[in-house]
Design a protein around this motif. Structure first.
Motif, PDB file in Angstrom:
ATOM      1  N   MET A  70       0.809  -1.210   0.000  1.00  0.00           N
ATOM      2  CA  MET A  70       0.000   0.000   0.000  1.00  0.00           C
ATOM      3  C   MET A  70       0.844   1.264   0.000  1.00  0.00           C
ATOM      4  N   ASN A  71       2.151   1.150   0.255  1.00  0.00           N
ATOM      5  CA  ASN A  71       3.051   2.309   0.244  1.00  0.00           C
ATOM      6  C   ASN A  71       3.663   2.574  -1.123  1.00  0.00           C
ATOM      7  N   GLN A  72       3.523   1.607  -2.027  1.00  0.00           N
ATOM      8  CA  GLN A  72       4.098   1.765  -3.359  1.00  0.00           C
ATOM      9  C   GLN A  72       2.988   1.578  -4.393  1.00  0.00           C
ATOM     10  N   LEU A  73       2.768   2.623  -5.199  1.00  0.00           N
ATOM     11  CA  LEU A  73       1.692   2.614  -6.181  1.00  0.00           C
ATOM     12  C   LEU A  73       2.271   2.665  -7.583  1.00  0.00           C
ATOM     13  N   ASP A  74       1.560   2.049  -8.521  1.00  0.00           N
ATOM     14  CA  ASP A  74       1.982   2.123  -9.915  1.00  0.00           C
ATOM     15  C   ASP A  74       1.435   3.389 -10.560  1.00  0.00           C
ATOM     16  N   GLU A  75       1.626   3.542 -11.866  1.00  0.00           N
ATOM     17  CA  GLU A  75       1.211   4.759 -12.555  1.00  0.00           C
ATOM     18  C   GLU A  75      -0.304   4.950 -12.562  1.00  0.00           C
ATOM     19  N   LYS A  76      -1.071   3.856 -12.325  1.00  0.00           N
ATOM     20  CA  LYS A  76      -2.524   3.960 -12.266  1.00  0.00           C
ATOM     21  C   LYS A  76      -3.027   4.252 -10.858  1.00  0.00           C
ATOM     22  N   GLY A  77      -2.105   4.297  -9.897  1.00  0.00           N
ATOM     23  CA  GLY A  77      -2.498   4.539  -8.522  1.00  0.00           C
ATOM     24  C   GLY A  77      -2.877   3.292  -7.760  1.00  0.00           C
ATOM     25  N   ASP A  78      -2.647   2.109  -8.336  1.00  0.00           N
ATOM     26  CA  ASP A  78      -2.946   0.846  -7.668  1.00  0.00           C
ATOM     27  C   ASP A  78      -1.729   0.349  -6.901  1.00  0.00           C
ATOM     28  N   PRO A  79      -1.937  -0.347  -5.784  1.00  0.00           N
ATOM     29  CA  PRO A  79      -0.796  -0.897  -5.039  1.00  0.00           C
ATOM     30  C   PRO A  79      -0.003  -1.893  -5.881  1.00  0.00           C
ATOM     31  N   ILE A  80       1.310  -1.863  -5.717  1.00  0.00           N
ATOM     32  CA  ILE A  80       2.169  -2.824  -6.416  1.00  0.00           C
ATOM     33  C   ILE A  80       1.967  -4.202  -5.800  1.00  0.00           C
ATOM     34  N   CYS A  81       1.763  -5.200  -6.664  1.00  0.00           N
ATOM     35  CA  CYS A  81       1.461  -6.556  -6.205  1.00  0.00           C
ATOM     36  C   CYS A  81       2.643  -7.488  -6.434  1.00  0.00           C
ATOM     37  N   GLN A  82       2.751  -8.448  -5.520  1.00  0.00           N
ATOM     38  CA  GLN A  82       3.718  -9.526  -5.661  1.00  0.00           C
ATOM     39  C   GLN A  82       3.022 -10.823  -5.287  1.00  0.00           C
ATOM     40  N   THR A  83       3.277 -11.881  -6.030  1.00  0.00           N
ATOM     41  CA  THR A  83       2.571 -13.140  -5.809  1.00  0.00           C
ATOM     42  C   THR A  83       3.543 -14.249  -5.397  1.00  0.00           C
ATOM     43  N   GLN A  84       2.973 -15.265  -4.796  1.00  0.00           N
ATOM     44  CA  GLN A  84       3.748 -16.446  -4.401  1.00  0.00           C
ATOM     45  C   GLN A  84       2.877 -17.686  -4.551  1.00  0.00           C
ATOM     46  N   ASP A  85       3.389 -18.688  -5.238  1.00  0.00           N
ATOM     47  CA  ASP A  85       2.755 -20.001  -5.300  1.00  0.00           C
ATOM     48  C   ASP A  85       3.364 -20.869  -4.206  1.00  0.00           C
ATOM     49  N   LEU A  86       2.591 -21.089  -3.171  1.00  0.00           N
ATOM     50  CA  LEU A  86       3.066 -21.835  -2.017  1.00  0.00           C
ATOM     51  C   LEU A  86       2.754 -23.312  -2.243  1.00  0.00           C
ATOM     52  N   LYS A  87       3.681 -24.013  -2.867  1.00  0.00           N
ATOM     53  CA  LYS A  87       3.455 -25.418  -3.210  1.00  0.00           C
ATOM     54  C   LYS A  87       3.526 -26.295  -1.966  1.00  0.00           C
ATOM     55  N   ASN A  88       2.613 -27.284  -1.919  1.00  0.00           N
ATOM     56  CA  ASN A  88       2.517 -28.179  -0.767  1.00  0.00           C
ATOM     57  C   ASN A  88       2.441 -29.623  -1.215  1.00  0.00           C
ATOM     58  N   THR A  89       3.170 -30.477  -0.514  1.00  0.00           N
ATOM     59  CA  THR A  89       3.018 -31.926  -0.626  1.00  0.00           C
ATOM     60  C   THR A  89       2.809 -32.453   0.787  1.00  0.00           C
ATOM     61  N   TYR A  90       1.594 -32.850   1.084  1.00  0.00           N
ATOM     62  CA  TYR A  90       1.243 -33.292   2.426  1.00  0.00           C
ATOM     63  C   TYR A  90       1.152 -34.813   2.493  1.00  0.00           C
ATOM     64  N   VAL A  91       1.677 -35.363   3.565  1.00  0.00           N
ATOM     65  CA  VAL A  91       1.425 -36.744   3.948  1.00  0.00           C
ATOM     66  C   VAL A  91       0.480 -36.701   5.140  1.00  0.00           C
ATOM     67  N   SER A  92      -0.700 -37.288   4.989  1.00  0.00           N
ATOM     68  CA  SER A  92      -1.710 -37.206   6.044  1.00  0.00           C
ATOM     69  C   SER A  92      -2.109 -38.597   6.505  1.00  0.00           C
ATOM     70  N   LEU A  93      -2.610 -38.664   7.735  1.00  0.00           N
ATOM     71  CA  LEU A  93      -3.057 -39.930   8.316  1.00  0.00           C
ATOM     72  C   LEU A  93      -4.418 -39.709   8.980  1.00  0.00           C
ATOM     73  N   PRO A  94      -5.485 -39.568   8.191  1.00  0.00           N
ATOM     74  CA  PRO A  94      -6.816 -39.352   8.770  1.00  0.00           C
ATOM     75  C   PRO A  94      -7.301 -40.573   9.541  1.00  0.00           C
ATOM     76  N   ILE A  95      -7.871 -40.319  10.692  1.00  0.00           N
ATOM     77  CA  ILE A  95      -8.504 -41.350  11.514  1.00  0.00           C
ATOM     78  C   ILE A  95      -9.944 -40.911  11.724  1.00  0.00           C
ATOM     79  N   ASP A  96     -10.888 -41.661  11.143  1.00  0.00           N
ATOM     80  CA  ASP A  96     -12.285 -41.227  11.099  1.00  0.00           C
ATOM     81  C   ASP A  96     -13.216 -42.304  11.658  1.00  0.00           C
ATOM     82  N   ILE A  97     -14.316 -41.819  12.202  1.00  0.00           N
ATOM     83  CA  ILE A  97     -15.447 -42.680  12.565  1.00  0.00           C
ATOM     84  C   ILE A  97     -16.513 -42.514  11.493  1.00  0.00           C
TER      85      ILE A  97
END
Length: 257
Positions: free
Chosen positions: A125-152
């Motif tokens: 919100m402190n850095q704006l582009d020429e259109k006045g919009d906030p500068i954006c940065q993205t991240q793809d947070l990749k996940n590989t989960y090993v899970s052990l569900p125990i269900d009734i």
């Protein structure tokens, strides 16, 4: 993302599915058909495999305006907003083991691997582009989960070649991925509670079980120490923009026995 809207939609969807379940249990009388695999549910222990798809999300708590040093070491105000801006699809695969407790109850353990990602968008919100919009940065947070569900699992009485059920349980998970270069990094271990419903379909040669479940993370999964390990000082303001993260998943699974 508007998490309250998402939570409301999930509650509505689950309510509709619950109505469908009880409607199946209380369905009007109909002619009986030849039953496939009539004794399959009488086994004490039975096994299977599972494949499915899931959607991952993070509910984030924003820190708001903060004071952090710039490259010159001078303290300055920083206001960065982080948002998991969409549900991210993934793939799941695992095995099933089910222990029969009674005519209606059974205990299931389903070791599963989930391959997916979460998409984060940071708005400075402190850095704006020429259109006045906030500068954006993205991240793809990749996940590989090993899970052990125990269900009734609680199943209704079988009618012809189908048998609806509801389930609930706890799901310990371990994240096998994570990089020192990620802006935000999650903890290695997480625990979820899960509720869902499905239906056993008895086919001539095997049993097919589609199931939809909702998983909600317990506790904060954000690795708060990661901000101090970042080598790029420009990213520390981004990493420090959130204080809490809770994970969510919607999982559609197909079991084969």
């Amino acid at each position: 993302m508007q998490t309250s809207v998402i939570d409301l939609d999930m509650k509505r969807l689950f309510s509709i599915l619950l109505i469908v379940f009880w409607a199946s249990v209380c369905m009007a009388q109909q002619d009986r058909h030849v039953q496939h695999k009539p004794y399959i549910d009488l086994r004490t222990l039975h096994f299977g495999i599972l494949v499915g798809m899931h959607m991952q999300d993070l509910e984030l708590t924003q820190v708001g305006p903060q004071q952090l040093p710039n490259e010159s070491g001078v303290m300055q105000n920083q206001y960065i907003m982080c948002d998991a801006d969409r549900w991210s699809p993934g793939f799941s695969v695992g095995v099933l083991s089910e222990l029969r407790l009674s005519n209606n109850f059974s205990l299931r353990v389903t070791p599963t691997m989930h391959f997916g990602a979460k998409h984060l968008t940071f708005r400075n919100m402190n850095q704006l582009d020429e259109k006045g919009d906030p500068i954006c940065q993205t991240q793809d947070l990749k996940n590989t989960y090993v899970s052990l569900p125990i269900d009734i699992k609680f199943a209704a009485p079988r009618w012809n070649n189908h048998r609806p059920y509801v389930m609930a349980g706890i799901n310990p998970m371990m994240n096998l991925t994570g990089s020192d270069y990620d802006i935000v990094r999650l903890k290695r271990f997480n625990t979820m509670v899960e509720v869902g419903l499905g239906c056993d379909f008895y086919l001539p040669f095997f049993k097919l079980i589609p199931e939809l479940k909702f998983c909600f993370g317990l506790g904060n999964v954000l690795d708060k120490n990661h901000v101090n390990e970042l080598r790029d000082d420009n990213l520390k303001a981004y990493a420090a923009s959130v204080s809490n993260a809770q994970s969510k998943m919607i999982v559609l699974t197909f079991y084969f026995e």
